[in-house]
Design a protein around this motif. Sequence first.
Motif, PDB file in Angstrom:
ATOM      1  N   LEU A 131       0.838  -1.305  -0.065  1.00 19.20           N
ATOM      2  CA  LEU A 131      -0.148   0.008   0.070  1.00 19.20           C
ATOM      3  C   LEU A 131       1.024   1.182   0.076  1.00 19.20           C
ATOM      4  O   LEU A 131       0.424   2.354  -0.434  1.00 19.20           O
ATOM      5  CB  LEU A 131      -0.956  -0.076   1.124  1.00 19.20           C
ATOM      6  N   MET A 132       2.000   1.217   0.515  1.00 22.19           N
ATOM      7  CA  MET A 132       3.012   2.262   0.642  1.00 22.19           C
ATOM      8  C   MET A 132       3.222   2.768  -0.779  1.00 22.19           C
ATOM      9  O   MET A 132       3.382   3.993  -1.297  1.00 22.19           O
ATOM     10  CB  MET A 132       4.032   2.044   1.652  1.00 22.19           C
TER      11      MET A 132
ATOM     12  N   PHE B 108       0.613   4.184  -2.812  1.00 20.53           N
ATOM     13  CA  PHE B 108       0.509   5.535  -2.265  1.00 20.53           C
ATOM     14  C   PHE B 108       1.355   6.687  -2.694  1.00 20.53           C
ATOM     15  O   PHE B 108       1.099   7.418  -3.443  1.00 20.53           O
ATOM     16  CB  PHE B 108       0.157   5.559  -0.808  1.00 20.53           C
TER      17      PHE B 108
ATOM     18  N   CYS C 126      -6.281  16.476  -2.426  1.00 21.19           N
ATOM     19  CA  CYS C 126      -5.718  16.380  -1.330  1.00 21.19           C
ATOM     20  C   CYS C 126      -6.819  15.801  -0.103  1.00 21.19           C
ATOM     21  O   CYS C 126      -6.462  14.921   0.678  1.00 21.19           O
ATOM     22  CB  CYS C 126      -5.216  17.870  -0.512  1.00 21.19           C
ATOM     23  N   PHE C 127      -7.970  16.513  -0.356  1.00 25.42           N
ATOM     24  CA  PHE C 127      -9.059  15.804   0.598  1.00 25.42           C
ATOM     25  C   PHE C 127      -9.208  14.354   0.344  1.00 25.42           C
ATOM     26  O   PHE C 127      -9.290  13.637   1.288  1.00 25.42           O
ATOM     27  CB  PHE C 127     -10.189  16.645  -0.033  1.00 25.42           C
TER      28      PHE C 127
ATOM     29  N   THR D 242      -7.181  12.341  -0.775  1.00 26.22           N
ATOM     30  CA  THR D 242      -5.808  11.704  -0.401  1.00 26.22           C
ATOM     31  C   THR D 242      -6.147  11.297   1.269  1.00 26.22           C
ATOM     32  O   THR D 242      -5.591  10.235   1.648  1.00 26.22           O
ATOM     33  CB  THR D 242      -4.536  12.602  -0.679  1.00 26.22           C
ATOM     34  N   GLY D 243      -6.625  12.362   1.859  1.00 22.52           N
ATOM     35  CA  GLY D 243      -6.743  12.075   3.208  1.00 22.52           C
ATOM     36  C   GLY D 243      -7.616  10.837   3.524  1.00 22.52           C
ATOM     37  O   GLY D 243      -7.302  10.245   4.522  1.00 22.52           O
ATOM     38  N   PHE D 244      -8.879  10.841   3.094  1.00 22.54           N
ATOM     39  CA  PHE D 244      -9.426   9.418   3.174  1.00 22.54           C
ATOM     40  C   PHE D 244      -8.821   8.423   2.648  1.00 22.54           C
ATOM     41  O   PHE D 244      -8.846   7.346   3.447  1.00 22.54           O
ATOM     42  CB  PHE D 244     -11.033   9.648   2.224  1.00 22.54           C
TER      43      PHE D 244
ATOM     44  N   LEU E 185      -5.614   7.712   2.953  1.00 21.14           N
ATOM     45  CA  LEU E 185      -4.732   7.206   3.963  1.00 21.14           C
ATOM     46  C   LEU E 185      -5.321   6.738   5.057  1.00 21.14           C
ATOM     47  O   LEU E 185      -4.873   5.793   5.718  1.00 21.14           O
ATOM     48  CB  LEU E 185      -3.910   8.544   4.199  1.00 21.14           C
ATOM     49  N   TYR E 186      -6.579   7.246   5.565  1.00 17.14           N
ATOM     50  CA  TYR E 186      -7.009   6.965   6.662  1.00 17.14           C
ATOM     51  C   TYR E 186      -7.713   5.380   6.382  1.00 17.14           C
ATOM     52  O   TYR E 186      -7.456   4.594   7.326  1.00 17.14           O
ATOM     53  CB  TYR E 186      -8.515   7.691   7.087  1.00 17.14           C
TER      54      TYR E 186
ATOM     55  N   ILE F 128      -6.059   3.445   4.603  1.00 16.86           N
ATOM     56  CA  ILE F 128      -4.988   2.405   4.705  1.00 16.86           C
ATOM     57  C   ILE F 128      -4.582   2.098   6.094  1.00 16.86           C
ATOM     58  O   ILE F 128      -4.325   1.038   6.388  1.00 16.86           O
ATOM     59  CB  ILE F 128      -3.884   3.223   4.018  1.00 16.86           C
ATOM     60  N   ALA F 129      -4.681   3.197   6.830  1.00 18.39           N
ATOM     61  CA  ALA F 129      -4.348   3.040   8.264  1.00 18.39           C
ATOM     62  C   ALA F 129      -5.233   2.087   9.054  1.00 18.39           C
ATOM     63  O   ALA F 129      -4.674   1.268   9.944  1.00 18.39           O
ATOM     64  CB  ALA F 129      -4.462   4.505   8.881  1.00 18.39           C
ATOM     65  N   LEU F 130      -6.775   2.017   8.826  1.00 19.07           N
ATOM     66  CA  LEU F 130      -7.427   1.307   9.430  1.00 19.07           C
ATOM     67  C   LEU F 130      -7.360  -0.086   8.872  1.00 19.07           C
ATOM     68  O   LEU F 130      -7.353  -1.091   9.620  1.00 19.07           O
ATOM     69  CB  LEU F 130      -9.039   1.702   9.079  1.00 19.07           C
TER      70      LEU F 130
ATOM     71  N   TYR G 166      -4.411  -1.326   7.864  1.00 19.80           N
ATOM     72  CA  TYR G 166      -3.265  -1.638   8.618  1.00 19.80           C
ATOM     73  C   TYR G 166      -3.573  -2.295  10.044  1.00 19.80           C
ATOM     74  O   TYR G 166      -3.059  -3.279  10.424  1.00 19.80           O
ATOM     75  CB  TYR G 166      -2.202  -0.500   8.461  1.00 19.80           C
TER      76      TYR G 166
END
Lengths: 486, 100
Positions: free
Chosen positions: A133-134, A137, A172-173, A175-177, A179-180, A182-184, A186
């Motif tokens: 995923l990195m 991204f 950008c907006f 991208t925030g979603f 990334l969030y 991806i974080a969840l 992860y």
Amino acid sequence: MENLVQIAMQNVNFDAILPSLVLCSFGMVLLLMNAFMPRGKSTPAAWFSLVAIVVTGFVSLAAWNKPEFGFAGGVALDNYATFFNIIFLVAAGLTILMSDDYLKREGYPVGEFYTLILFATAGSMWMASGTNLMMIFLGLEVLSVALYVLAGFFRGQTKSNEAGLKYFLLGCFSTGFLLYGIALLYGVTGTIDLARMGEFISANPGAITNPMAVAGLMLLSTGFLFKIAAAPFHMWTPDTYQGAPTPITAFMSAGPKAAAFAGFIRILILGLGGMKAEWTSLLWIIAVLTMVVGNVIAIYQTDIKRTLAYSSIAHAGYALVGIVAANEIGVSGILFYMLAYTFMNLGAFAVLVLVGKKGEENLTLDGFAGFGYKRPWLAIAMVIFLFSLMGIPPTAGFAGKFYIFAGAVKAGYIWLAVIGVLNSAVSLYYYLRIMVAMYFKAPTEEFEWIKMSAPVVASIVIAVVGVLYMGILPGGVIAMAKNALF
Amino acid sequence: MISVNYFLVLSAILFSIGVFGVLTRKNAIVVFMCVELMLNAVNLTFIALSRHLGNMDGQIFVFFVMAVAAAEAAVGLALMITFFRNRETLDIDDANTLKW
């Protein structure tokens, strides 16, 4: 210390990123060249970047059937990545061919334009070959940052400023979603590697009922659906496509869209294959919505660039049908369709580049009135591209839609295929309207300002050959696309 | 030791504040600041989860997110400057040349 270096280098395999490495090297050299070039001369940069594309094309093709893996499982240069690399290179090459005269006409002959196209293409390549995923991204961001600049490239034009600013803020907006999401994911699976994520989900089927996993899937999908301009995340598309420089609009509608599909398919099938029931039901709705919104709003447009922007939304919807089907023929259909769409859409935009005047005041239906008699050959090329966008045989658009809808029917989504075909029928209206203007309306002005330059004509010829070849003999390309599935 | 849930709830709240700001604010720079808040909320999630899972991937990811955010800021502020030069405003409601 030496041991540490050895451990770090073990997983590095530069062959796995060779195409993007070559492209980035050319891009950096070009950046330096631009610094020493006299201002207002962009033609050498154009030719240099074309050489870069051709060389990278050969490097990419050499990797066909010779998969390379590297960077601790983060990068896979398999046939899937190579197929998409070719799509990105075709898109970039045709864009560069049609750009040079356009930049001179609009008064921005700046070589950095081509550097940014090369970097955007390299970013696309990382998205297609990333298996982590990195990596995906990073590819997405390299691509997006280059595109934000390209969309707002004409500093003095308010339209271009606005296109760049809107694309940037909404990009950008989203991208925030992403990334969030991806974080969840992860957090649920404990890894950002797609293969290991898939293993974890099949080993722990209970994980998919975890609300964090579902929320992660939704947020990640939002990020990608934004990039492929699916409804209801399409609001930026018409504005950005209309305001951006025409060759960049062409590029954005083909290359980056294919890149987003490449990353999205890889994530959904390889990493989240265990959640197939969740994402098919989500994407079913999105696909229908995207097709309907794109086609219906396109009917009400008078600006041709904006019409093609809505049409590109509708085409993203058709391709999403292939993801919902998620079988061999559906996914290879997407690969085929992305290549076909690259040829037909870039061809249509190349014609727009020739027809447009400085400031692009006349890219309306009236601007095309009588075009068929004044410029018969150019009009025939435009008709071929429009037929292909409609999906009428024997063009590439027909073959692509056929494979995608066949995949949907085979997977049992008959209604989805029916809705797709009905939407194609709706799209006839606004494509035919352009043809009617070209052949059945009296011209409102003279066409003497059209300057046919060799590179633009070359890009149109390549696009026509691509559309007709993939339409009449689709067998070879679809066999390659099937071979490219991972 | 503080449970990971607190960090996750805090980052969810920060993320929501960011989203709310993007949707309601009118100045492009403030909107961009709200986007940065969203990205930092994500960073907090990554670090908390990384610590909880005992896995370095999340911490490495944060470095990349910060680098990308810096690149985006550079490009975004440049776009805003060009916009301001032509329009003398940064209100996103004035970005209305292009509409359907």
